[in-house]
Design a protein around this motif. Structure first.
Motif, short mmCIF file in Angstrom:
data_model
loop_
_atom_site.label_atom_id
_atom_site.label_comp_id
_atom_site.label_asym_id
_atom_site.label_seq_id
_atom_site.Cartn_x
_atom_site.Cartn_y
_atom_site.Cartn_z
N PHE A 1 0.83 -1.21 0.00
CA PHE A 1 0.00 0.00 0.00
C PHE A 1 0.87 1.26 0.00
O PHE A 1 0.60 2.20 -0.75
CB PHE A 1 -0.93 -0.01 1.22
N ALA A 2 1.89 1.26 0.82
CA ALA A 2 2.78 2.43 0.88
C ALA A 2 3.49 2.65 -0.45
O ALA A 2 3.67 3.80 -0.88
CB ALA A 2 3.81 2.25 2.00
N GLU A 3 3.87 1.58 -1.12
CA GLU A 3 4.59 1.72 -2.38
C GLU A 3 3.72 2.35 -3.46
O GLU A 3 4.13 3.29 -4.13
CB GLU A 3 5.10 0.36 -2.86
N PHE A 4 2.49 1.87 -3.64
CA PHE A 4 1.70 2.49 -4.70
C PHE A 4 1.10 3.82 -4.26
O PHE A 4 0.73 4.64 -5.09
CB PHE A 4 0.66 1.55 -5.32
N THR A 5 1.06 4.10 -2.95
CA THR A 5 0.66 5.42 -2.49
C THR A 5 1.76 6.43 -2.79
O THR A 5 1.49 7.52 -3.30
CB THR A 5 0.38 5.40 -0.97
N ASN A 6 2.99 6.09 -2.49
CA ASN A 6 4.11 7.01 -2.73
C ASN A 6 4.36 7.23 -4.21
O ASN A 6 4.84 8.29 -4.60
CB ASN A 6 5.37 6.49 -2.05
N ASN A 7 4.06 6.26 -5.03
CA ASN A 7 4.32 6.36 -6.47
C ASN A 7 3.09 6.81 -7.25
O ASN A 7 3.10 6.75 -8.48
CB ASN A 7 4.82 5.02 -7.01
N ARG A 8 2.03 7.21 -6.55
CA ARG A 8 0.80 7.69 -7.19
C ARG A 8 0.24 6.68 -8.19
O ARG A 8 -0.02 6.97 -9.33
CB ARG A 8 1.05 9.03 -7.89
N GLN A 9 0.07 5.45 -7.73
CA GLN A 9 -0.45 4.39 -8.58
C GLN A 9 -1.79 3.89 -8.02
O GLN A 9 -1.94 2.74 -7.65
CB GLN A 9 0.55 3.24 -8.66
N GLY A 10 -2.77 4.78 -8.01
CA GLY A 10 -4.09 4.45 -7.48
C GLY A 10 -4.79 3.36 -8.24
O GLY A 10 -5.70 2.71 -7.73
N LYS A 11 -4.35 3.12 -9.47
CA LYS A 11 -4.99 2.07 -10.28
C LYS A 11 -4.80 0.68 -9.68
O LYS A 11 -5.54 -0.24 -9.99
CB LYS A 11 -4.44 2.11 -11.71
N HIS A 12 -3.82 0.51 -8.80
CA HIS A 12 -3.56 -0.79 -8.18
C HIS A 12 -4.39 -1.02 -6.91
O HIS A 12 -4.29 -2.09 -6.31
CB HIS A 12 -2.08 -0.93 -7.83
N LEU A 13 -5.16 -0.03 -6.51
CA LEU A 13 -5.91 -0.14 -5.26
C LEU A 13 -6.89 -1.31 -5.27
O LEU A 13 -7.01 -2.02 -4.27
CB LEU A 13 -6.64 1.17 -4.96
N GLY A 14 -7.57 -1.53 -6.38
CA GLY A 14 -8.55 -2.63 -6.45
C GLY A 14 -7.92 -3.99 -6.22
O GLY A 14 -8.46 -4.82 -5.47
N ARG A 15 -6.75 -4.22 -6.84
CA ARG A 15 -6.06 -5.51 -6.62
C ARG A 15 -5.59 -5.63 -5.17
O ARG A 15 -5.65 -6.72 -4.58
CB ARG A 15 -4.86 -5.62 -7.57
N TRP A 16 -5.13 -4.52 -4.60
CA TRP A 16 -4.65 -4.56 -3.22
C TRP A 16 -5.81 -4.87 -2.27
O TRP A 16 -5.66 -5.68 -1.36
CB TRP A 16 -4.00 -3.22 -2.85
N ILE A 17 -6.95 -4.25 -2.50
CA ILE A 17 -8.13 -4.50 -1.66
C ILE A 17 -8.54 -5.97 -1.76
O ILE A 17 -8.85 -6.61 -0.75
CB ILE A 17 -9.29 -3.56 -2.06
N ALA A 18 -8.52 -6.52 -2.97
CA ALA A 18 -8.89 -7.93 -3.15
C ALA A 18 -7.92 -8.85 -2.40
O ALA A 18 -8.34 -9.83 -1.77
CB ALA A 18 -8.91 -8.28 -4.63
#
Length: 166
Positions: A65-82
């Motif tokens: 979560f921290a990695e895609f938050t810091n890199n502004r990669q919100g598109k990965h949020l759905g996979r992370w939630i799953a």
């Protein structure tokens, strides 16, 4: 007796035993960039998940979560939630449930470079001033300390305006 004690001391390691890290320290290590950990912190952090498999899974999710938050990669949020919902981690699942309540805003915040930091800063300043002034003065003094955004320097009586058409 002194010789016997001296031999015993030589046979034991000279390093004092480490104290167990606090919850705050471990949390700090998990949420910090791994490149910024000291060697000692990284070594201690490696031993902790072996004692608690749930903490190992949690640390994996937190770092992702921290990695895609810091890199502004919100598109990965759905996979992370799953992936969080598959694991049996109640605290992270509660966090994911909260994110899901306004998923579009969260994805936008994680993807866009825009920030509401300036507005939040002004709100925090006003709240701090309200707390400082509570019970001490009336609204006129609070108003004097927090000028309106539409109010100019000239309106407050600080000299002539910098523009000639006023």
């Amino acid at each position: 007796m002194k010789k016997y004690v001296a031999k015993l001391r030589e046979s034991f390691p000279h390093d004092p035993p480490r104290r167990a890290p606090s919850v705050r320290e471990v949390t700090s290590w998990l949420t910090r960039n791994p490149d910024r950990l000291t060697d000692d912190q990284a070594q201690q952090l490696e031993t902790i998940p072996t004692r608690c498999p749930a903490l190992d899974r949690t640390s994996h999710h937190v770092r992702a979560f921290a990695e895609f938050t810091n890199n502004r990669q919100g598109k990965h949020l759905g996979r992370w939630i799953a992936s969080v919902q598959v694991d049996d981690l109640p605290s992270l699942q509660a966090f994911v449930t909260g994110l899901g309540q306004d998923i579009d805003a969260v994805v936008a915040d994680l993807s866009l470079r825009y920030s509401s930091g300036a507005v939040d800063g002004h709100n925090n300043k006003i709240e701090m001033l309200k707390r400082q002034m509570f019970g001490r003065a009336d609204f006129d003094l609070v108003r004097e300390r927090v000028p309106s955004p539409r109010e100019t320097v000239h309106d407050r009586g600080f000299g002539d305006p910098p523009w000639p058409w006023h």
